[in-house]
Motif scaffolding. Structure first.
Motif, PDB file in Angstrom:
ATOM      1  N   PRO A  28     -12.856  13.190 -74.199  1.00  0.00           N
ATOM      2  CA  PRO A  28     -11.469  13.724 -74.710  1.00  0.00           C
ATOM      3  C   PRO A  28     -10.678  14.619 -73.584  1.00  0.00           C
ATOM      4  O   PRO A  28     -11.218  15.236 -72.694  1.00  0.00           O
ATOM      5  CB  PRO A  28     -12.218  15.046 -75.654  1.00  0.00           C
ATOM      6  N   THR A  29      -9.467  14.194 -73.581  1.00  0.00           N
ATOM      7  CA  THR A  29      -8.448  14.925 -72.783  1.00  0.00           C
ATOM      8  C   THR A  29      -7.222  15.116 -73.267  1.00  0.00           C
ATOM      9  O   THR A  29      -6.713  14.864 -74.441  1.00  0.00           O
ATOM     10  CB  THR A  29      -8.053  13.904 -71.669  1.00  0.00           C
ATOM     11  N   GLY A  36     -10.126  14.018 -61.897  1.00  0.00           N
ATOM     12  CA  GLY A  36     -10.861  14.687 -62.527  1.00  0.00           C
ATOM     13  C   GLY A  36     -11.454  14.100 -63.760  1.00  0.00           C
ATOM     14  O   GLY A  36     -12.429  13.990 -64.191  1.00  0.00           O
ATOM     15  N   HIS A  37     -10.108  13.754 -64.464  1.00  0.00           N
ATOM     16  CA  HIS A  37     -10.547  12.982 -65.754  1.00  0.00           C
ATOM     17  C   HIS A  37     -11.370  11.876 -65.316  1.00  0.00           C
ATOM     18  O   HIS A  37     -12.229  11.205 -66.346  1.00  0.00           O
ATOM     19  CB  HIS A  37      -9.247  12.618 -66.466  1.00  0.00           C
ATOM     20  N   LEU A 145     -18.301  13.640 -72.473  1.00  0.00           N
ATOM     21  CA  LEU A 145     -18.394  14.112 -71.254  1.00  0.00           C
ATOM     22  C   LEU A 145     -17.372  15.129 -71.169  1.00  0.00           C
ATOM     23  O   LEU A 145     -16.117  14.976 -71.497  1.00  0.00           O
ATOM     24  CB  LEU A 145     -18.218  12.907 -70.242  1.00  0.00           C
ATOM     25  N   PHE A 146     -17.693  16.351 -70.584  1.00  0.00           N
ATOM     26  CA  PHE A 146     -16.835  17.406 -70.070  1.00  0.00           C
ATOM     27  C   PHE A 146     -16.720  17.908 -68.734  1.00  0.00           C
ATOM     28  O   PHE A 146     -17.958  17.748 -68.336  1.00  0.00           O
ATOM     29  CB  PHE A 146     -17.163  18.646 -71.042  1.00  0.00           C
ATOM     30  N   GLY A 147     -15.845  18.345 -67.926  1.00  0.00           N
ATOM     31  CA  GLY A 147     -15.846  18.772 -66.919  1.00  0.00           C
ATOM     32  C   GLY A 147     -16.228  20.239 -66.736  1.00  0.00           C
ATOM     33  O   GLY A 147     -15.882  21.250 -67.793  1.00  0.00           O
ATOM     34  N   LYS A 149     -14.712  22.037 -64.866  1.00  0.00           N
ATOM     35  CA  LYS A 149     -13.522  23.004 -64.543  1.00  0.00           C
ATOM     36  C   LYS A 149     -13.483  23.807 -65.415  1.00  0.00           C
ATOM     37  O   LYS A 149     -13.038  25.067 -65.171  1.00  0.00           O
ATOM     38  CB  LYS A 149     -12.569  21.771 -64.431  1.00  0.00           C
ATOM     39  N   ASP A 150     -13.427  23.408 -66.871  1.00  0.00           N
ATOM     40  CA  ASP A 150     -13.503  24.310 -67.850  1.00  0.00           C
ATOM     41  C   ASP A 150     -14.735  24.755 -68.515  1.00  0.00           C
ATOM     42  O   ASP A 150     -15.184  24.305 -69.250  1.00  0.00           O
ATOM     43  CB  ASP A 150     -12.761  23.662 -68.964  1.00  0.00           C
ATOM     44  N   GLN A 153     -15.310  26.446 -71.666  1.00  0.00           N
ATOM     45  CA  GLN A 153     -15.204  25.211 -72.788  1.00  0.00           C
ATOM     46  C   GLN A 153     -16.538  24.530 -72.974  1.00  0.00           C
ATOM     47  O   GLN A 153     -16.936  24.277 -74.116  1.00  0.00           O
ATOM     48  CB  GLN A 153     -13.964  24.457 -72.522  1.00  0.00           C
ATOM     49  N   ILE A 175     -16.636  19.529 -60.803  1.00  0.00           N
ATOM     50  CA  ILE A 175     -15.473  19.980 -60.719  1.00  0.00           C
ATOM     51  C   ILE A 175     -14.877  18.810 -59.670  1.00  0.00           C
ATOM     52  O   ILE A 175     -15.558  18.961 -58.455  1.00  0.00           O
ATOM     53  CB  ILE A 175     -15.027  21.285 -60.344  1.00  0.00           C
ATOM     54  N   VAL A 176     -13.865  18.110 -59.627  1.00  0.00           N
ATOM     55  CA  VAL A 176     -13.268  17.224 -58.753  1.00  0.00           C
ATOM     56  C   VAL A 176     -12.094  17.935 -57.881  1.00  0.00           C
ATOM     57  O   VAL A 176     -11.162  18.913 -58.918  1.00  0.00           O
ATOM     58  CB  VAL A 176     -12.850  16.118 -59.178  1.00  0.00           C
ATOM     59  N   MET A 184      -8.681  20.216 -59.178  1.00  0.00           N
ATOM     60  CA  MET A 184      -7.510  19.316 -59.791  1.00  0.00           C
ATOM     61  C   MET A 184      -7.279  19.841 -61.302  1.00  0.00           C
ATOM     62  O   MET A 184      -8.185  20.240 -62.198  1.00  0.00           O
ATOM     63  CB  MET A 184      -7.918  17.828 -59.971  1.00  0.00           C
TER      64      MET A 184
HETATM   65  P1  AMP Z   1      -7.819  18.441 -69.940  1.00  0.00           P
HETATM   66  O1  AMP Z   1      -6.978  17.231 -70.296  1.00  0.00           O
HETATM   67  O2  AMP Z   1      -7.340  19.530 -69.130  1.00  0.00           O
HETATM   68  O3  AMP Z   1      -8.191  18.873 -71.376  1.00  0.00           O
HETATM   69  O4  AMP Z   1      -9.362  18.045 -69.359  1.00  0.00           O
HETATM   70  C1  AMP Z   1     -10.207  17.208 -70.196  1.00  0.00           C
HETATM   71  C2  AMP Z   1     -11.254  17.172 -69.410  1.00  0.00           C
HETATM   72  O5  AMP Z   1     -11.502  16.799 -68.159  1.00  0.00           O
HETATM   73  C3  AMP Z   1     -12.045  18.409 -69.926  1.00  0.00           C
HETATM   74  O6  AMP Z   1     -13.716  18.177 -69.983  1.00  0.00           O
HETATM   75  C4  AMP Z   1     -11.984  19.053 -68.524  1.00  0.00           C
HETATM   76  O7  AMP Z   1     -12.874  19.810 -67.758  1.00  0.00           O
HETATM   77  C5  AMP Z   1     -12.053  17.827 -67.576  1.00  0.00           C
HETATM   78  N1  AMP Z   1     -11.415  18.228 -66.201  1.00  0.00           N
HETATM   79  C6  AMP Z   1     -10.142  18.568 -66.086  1.00  0.00           C
HETATM   80  N2  AMP Z   1     -10.082  18.848 -64.435  1.00  0.00           N
HETATM   81  C7  AMP Z   1     -11.188  18.462 -64.187  1.00  0.00           C
HETATM   82  C8  AMP Z   1     -11.479  18.571 -62.658  1.00  0.00           C
HETATM   83  N3  AMP Z   1     -10.615  18.790 -61.699  1.00  0.00           N
HETATM   84  N4  AMP Z   1     -12.913  18.190 -62.539  1.00  0.00           N
HETATM   85  C9  AMP Z   1     -13.667  17.768 -63.316  1.00  0.00           C
HETATM   86  N5  AMP Z   1     -13.289  17.908 -64.949  1.00  0.00           N
HETATM   87  C10 AMP Z   1     -12.161  18.007 -64.988  1.00  0.00           C
END
Ligand code: AMP
Length: 283
Positions: A28-29, A36-37, A145-147, A149-150, A153, A175-176, A184
Motif C-alpha cells: 500500500p502507498t 523506498g517504495h 509489505l510496510f516500511g 520508515k513509518d 504505523q 528504511i531506504v 527517502m
Molecule cells: P507512503 O506512500 O509514504 O504512505 O509509504 C508507503 C509505504 O512505503 C509505507 O509502508 C512506508 O513505510 C514505505 N516507505 C516510505 N518511505 C520509505 C523508505 N524510505 N524506506 C522504506 N520504506 C519506505
C-alpha cells in the motif's frame, strides 16, 4: 501492468488468483513513488505470483491543517516506477469509491496509537487502520509489505492484524536512505535546497545516539539529551518529538536496550519529517 479503480473488480481478480493457487503480495502507498517504495515492491515480487500496489492518498488519515491538498502526485511516473519494480497491478480507487456517501465505519486501536505521531496527529492512525483494513478487503493479499520508515504505523498494523485475526502476513522492510543519510520520503519534495541540507540533522542525531549506545550509554535521559542537542544545533529544525520507546509496544522506557526505538519527528520549515532506528539494529 493494469490499473484498476473498482473495489469489486479488484476483489474478482484477487479471488481468481487465489483459486489458481497464486500468492498475492500487496504494497500500500500514497504514490509519488521512490526507491523506498520500490524496495518493498521488489521484495513482494520475490514472494508472490501476483504483486499488487495501491496508490491512494487517503483523506481520512490527514488532519485539518495537514498537507492533503498539496500532497505530491505524479501518476505517470508512478506507473513507470511500479512496472520497473515488477508490479502486476495498481489498485488506485477514488475517494468516492473508498468512502461513498453514507460511510460511517472505522477501525480504531487504543494504546499503541496514542504516543508519537498519534499524539501530534489526532485521528491519523484511525484513518490508517481503517484504510488498510479496507485495502486488505479489496486486494485479499497473503502478505503485505510496510516500511520501517513509518515505524509506529508498522507496529500499529501488526497489532491490528493480530487483534482482528486478519489472515495477512505483515512484512517490515528496512528504511531506504539517500546517499547522505536522509530517509527517502515523498515529502522530501517539499524541501528547498537549504532545507534539504538542514534535514540531515535527523539521520545525524540517530547516528549519534546509536554511537553513544554502542559505547555503553543506556540511560535514556542522557541519550535523549544528546539527540536534542544535535537537533537544536540545526537552526531550521523544530522538534515535534524525540523519544525512546519499546520497539513493539511503544511504551516508554528509561533504560535502553537493543530493541529500544528512537523515534523523531522534526519540522524543517513547513515540512514535517520523521525518522527512527532500533538502537541495536543497523537499519
Ligand atoms: P507512503 O506512500 O509514504 O504512505 O509509504 C508507503 C509505504 O512505503 C509505507 O509502508 C512506508 O513505510 C514505505 N516507505 C516510505 N518511505 C520509505 C523508505 N524510505 N524506506 C522504506 N520504506 C519506505
Amino acid at each position: 501492468m493494469r490499473v484498476i479503480q473498482s473495489i469489486s473488480e479488484m476483489q474478482q481478480i484477487a479471488q481468481a488468483a487465489r483459486r489458481a493457487g497464486e500468492r498475492i503480495a500487496f504494497v500500500p502507498t500514497m504514490g509519488f513513488l521512490h526507491e523506498g517504495h520500490a524496495s518493498l515492491m521488489r521484495e513482494g515480487r520475490l514472494r508472490s505470483e501476483l504483486l499488487v500496489t495501491s496508490i491512494f492518498v487517503n483523506p481520512t488519515q490527514f488532519g485539518a491543517g495537514d498537507d492533503f491538498d498539496c500532497y505530491p502526485r505524479d501518476p505517470e511516473r508512478d506507473c513507470t516506477l511500479a512496472a520497473a519494480a515488477g508490479v502486476d497491478l495498481i489498485f488506485a480507487p477514488t475517494s468516492r469509491e473508498m468512502y461513498p456517501a453514507g460511510y460511517q465505519s472505522w477501525v480504531d486501536l487504543e494504546r499503541i496509537t496514542l504516543p508519537l505521531c498519534g499524539a501530534s496527529r489526532p485521528g491519523h492512525f484511525r484513518g490508517v487502520t481503517t484504510v488498510v483494513t479496507k485495502l486488505f478487503n479489496a486486494v485479499l493479499p497473503h502478505l503485505a509489505l510496510f516500511g520501517k520508515k513509518d515505524f509506529q504505523q508498522l507496529a500499529v498494523i501488526r497489532r491490528m492484524t493480530l487483534d482482528l485475526n486478519l489472515p495477512v502476513e505483515i512484512v517490515g522492510m528496512p528504511i531506504v536512505r539517500e546517499a547522505d543519510g536522509l530517509a527517502m520520503s515523498s515529502r522530501n519534495a517539499y524541501l528547498s535546497p537549504g532545507e534539504r541540507h538542514s534535514a540531515l540533522c535527523l539521520s545525524r542525531a540517530i547516528g549519534g545516539a546509536r554511537e553513544q549506545y554502542r559505547q555503553g550509554v543506556d540511560d535514556v535521559s542522557r541519550l535523549r539529551a544528546g539527540v536534542l542537542a544535535m537537533l537544536k544545533g540545526e537552526a531550521a529544525a523544530v522538534v515535534e518529538y524525540a523519544e525512546f520507546r519499546h520497539g513493539e509496544t511503544l511504551e516508554e522506557v528509561t533504560t535502553a536496550g537493543d530493541n529500544t526505538l528512537l523515534a523523531l519527528a522534526v519540522r524543517i520549515g513547513t515540512t514535517r519529517l520523521i525518522d527512527n532506528c532500533l538502537l541495536g539494529e543497523e537499519n
